[in-house]
Design a protein around this motif. Structure first.
Motif, PDB file in Angstrom:
ATOM      1  N   ARG A  26       4.923  -4.649   6.543  1.00  0.00           N
ATOM      2  CA  ARG A  26       3.703  -4.536   5.741  1.00  0.00           C
ATOM      3  C   ARG A  26       3.938  -3.648   4.519  1.00  0.00           C
ATOM      4  O   ARG A  26       3.457  -3.957   3.421  1.00  0.00           O
ATOM      5  CB  ARG A  26       2.555  -3.979   6.584  1.00  0.00           C
ATOM      6  N   ASP A  27       4.696  -2.576   4.693  1.00  0.00           N
ATOM      7  CA  ASP A  27       5.029  -1.711   3.555  1.00  0.00           C
ATOM      8  C   ASP A  27       5.769  -2.503   2.480  1.00  0.00           C
ATOM      9  O   ASP A  27       5.500  -2.351   1.285  1.00  0.00           O
ATOM     10  CB  ASP A  27       5.907  -0.543   4.013  1.00  0.00           C
ATOM     11  N   ARG A  41       3.010   7.004   4.001  1.00  0.00           N
ATOM     12  CA  ARG A  41       2.855   6.950   5.449  1.00  0.00           C
ATOM     13  C   ARG A  41       2.984   8.353   6.050  1.00  0.00           C
ATOM     14  O   ARG A  41       3.924   9.091   5.741  1.00  0.00           O
ATOM     15  CB  ARG A  41       3.908   6.009   6.038  1.00  0.00           C
ATOM     16  N   GLU A  90      -1.098   4.902   5.158  1.00  0.00           N
ATOM     17  CA  GLU A  90      -0.962   4.497   6.555  1.00  0.00           C
ATOM     18  C   GLU A  90      -0.809   5.743   7.424  1.00  0.00           C
ATOM     19  O   GLU A  90      -0.050   6.666   7.081  1.00  0.00           O
ATOM     20  CB  GLU A  90       0.254   3.591   6.733  1.00  0.00           C
ATOM     21  N   THR A 119       1.802   0.797  -3.631  1.00  0.00           N
ATOM     22  CA  THR A 119       2.603   1.907  -3.099  1.00  0.00           C
ATOM     23  C   THR A 119       2.026   2.317  -1.756  1.00  0.00           C
ATOM     24  O   THR A 119       0.806   2.422  -1.604  1.00  0.00           O
ATOM     25  CB  THR A 119       2.573   3.117  -4.044  1.00  0.00           C
ATOM     26  N   THR A 120       2.897   2.555  -0.777  1.00  0.00           N
ATOM     27  CA  THR A 120       2.450   2.992   0.542  1.00  0.00           C
ATOM     28  C   THR A 120       2.928   4.404   0.829  1.00  0.00           C
ATOM     29  O   THR A 120       4.119   4.711   0.665  1.00  0.00           O
ATOM     30  CB  THR A 120       2.980   2.059   1.652  1.00  0.00           C
ATOM     31  N   VAL A 175      -4.573  -2.602   6.193  1.00  0.00           N
ATOM     32  CA  VAL A 175      -4.028  -1.254   5.991  1.00  0.00           C
ATOM     33  C   VAL A 175      -5.084  -0.221   6.368  1.00  0.00           C
ATOM     34  O   VAL A 175      -6.284  -0.503   6.351  1.00  0.00           O
ATOM     35  CB  VAL A 175      -3.578  -1.045   4.529  1.00  0.00           C
ATOM     36  N   VAL A 194       3.368  -4.852   0.646  1.00  0.00           N
ATOM     37  CA  VAL A 194       2.546  -4.116  -0.311  1.00  0.00           C
ATOM     38  C   VAL A 194       3.349  -3.823  -1.571  1.00  0.00           C
ATOM     39  O   VAL A 194       2.856  -3.958  -2.699  1.00  0.00           O
ATOM     40  CB  VAL A 194       2.029  -2.790   0.308  1.00  0.00           C
ATOM     41  N   SER A 195       4.608  -3.443  -1.385  1.00  0.00           N
ATOM     42  CA  SER A 195       5.469  -3.147  -2.528  1.00  0.00           C
ATOM     43  C   SER A 195       5.671  -4.380  -3.407  1.00  0.00           C
ATOM     44  O   SER A 195       5.622  -4.296  -4.640  1.00  0.00           O
ATOM     45  CB  SER A 195       6.825  -2.630  -2.032  1.00  0.00           C
ATOM     46  N   ASP A 206       4.997  -2.448  10.770  1.00  0.00           N
ATOM     47  CA  ASP A 206       4.558  -1.487   9.754  1.00  0.00           C
ATOM     48  C   ASP A 206       5.473  -1.531   8.542  1.00  0.00           C
ATOM     49  O   ASP A 206       5.006  -1.518   7.393  1.00  0.00           O
ATOM     50  CB  ASP A 206       4.549  -0.067  10.332  1.00  0.00           C
ATOM     51  N   VAL A 219      -1.846   2.587  -0.914  1.00  0.00           N
ATOM     52  CA  VAL A 219      -2.108   2.392   0.513  1.00  0.00           C
ATOM     53  C   VAL A 219      -1.690   3.640   1.288  1.00  0.00           C
ATOM     54  O   VAL A 219      -0.602   4.183   1.074  1.00  0.00           O
ATOM     55  CB  VAL A 219      -1.337   1.166   1.042  1.00  0.00           C
TER      56      VAL A 219
END
Length: 207
Positions: free
Chosen positions: A153-154, A166, A134, A163-164, A123, A157-158, A150, A132
């Motif tokens: 990957r989100d 972006r 991005e 939490t992402t 990340v 992570v969840s 992407d 995170v």
């Protein structure tokens, strides 16, 4: 002056900084100026610390200089710029990362660059245990494969309890303070601190 992110120009269209000419007493060997010396000159005319930070981290990431070389040459740099040399690292993946990380640093927030997360992948930025960040350059919008990866990957992570957030490159360049405000707001809600089983295993999952 323009920032380059993955080969694409991302300069501010209203940039009015005029070129600055520096003259050397002696010509560089083979006619090529080494990166450390180039940074030394840029430190004297950079419009602000952020621009200098981008130059420093770009040179470090490209292997044109090293933290060791810069540490040895620190005394040659203007005192007002030395703290940027101490802050810079070689892991930044783009100028966008440097901009956001630098502005977070000014707010007292530490963010790690290019962190590899088992089960999710690499990340751009990681804050605390599980927030995170991005940052997407133009290439991400034009490449459907990268776009899909992407989002995968989100999702990963969840599932790990993170939490992402972006942001695209234009948002970072045009409205960096707003980007940072969103990140800080997420931290105020505690989204950078794990509340799941990931907390128990963060030493192995998030590093």
């Amino acid at each position: 002056m323009a920032l380059l992110d993955q080969g694409h120009e991302l300069g501010h269209p209203d940039c009015v900084n005029a070129p600055s000419v520096h003259r050397l007493r002696e010509a560089p060997r083979f006619g090529v100026l080494d990166a450390t010396t180039a940074l030394l000159h840029f430190a004297r005319c950079a419009p602000d610390d952020e621009a200098f930070a981008c130059a420093v981290e770009s040179c470090l990431a490209l292997g044109l200089t090293s933290t060791r070389e810069l540490a040895v040459a620190t005394s040659r740099f203007p005192r007002a710029r030395r703290h940027v040399l101490e802050w810079g690292c070689s892991t930044a993946g783009s100028g966008l990362e440097t901009i956001v990380r630098w502005r977070l640093h000014r707010c007292g927030v530490a963010a790690q660059s290019q962190v590899s997360i088992p089960g999710a992948g690499r990340v751009d930025l990681l804050i605390g245990d599980c927030l995170v960040i991005e940052l997407d350059g133009r290439a991400h919008h034009d490449d459907p494969v990268a776009f899909r990866r992407d989002r995968e990957r989100d999702a990963a992570v969840s599932l790990l309890g993170g939490t992402t957030l972006r942001f695209d490159g234009r948002s970072v360049l045009d409205s960096p303070d707003e980007v940072v405000s969103v990140i800080v707001a997420a931290m105020e809600r505690g989204l950078h601190v794990s509340r799941s089983l990931m907390r128990a295993s963060r030493a192995t999952r998030w590093h």
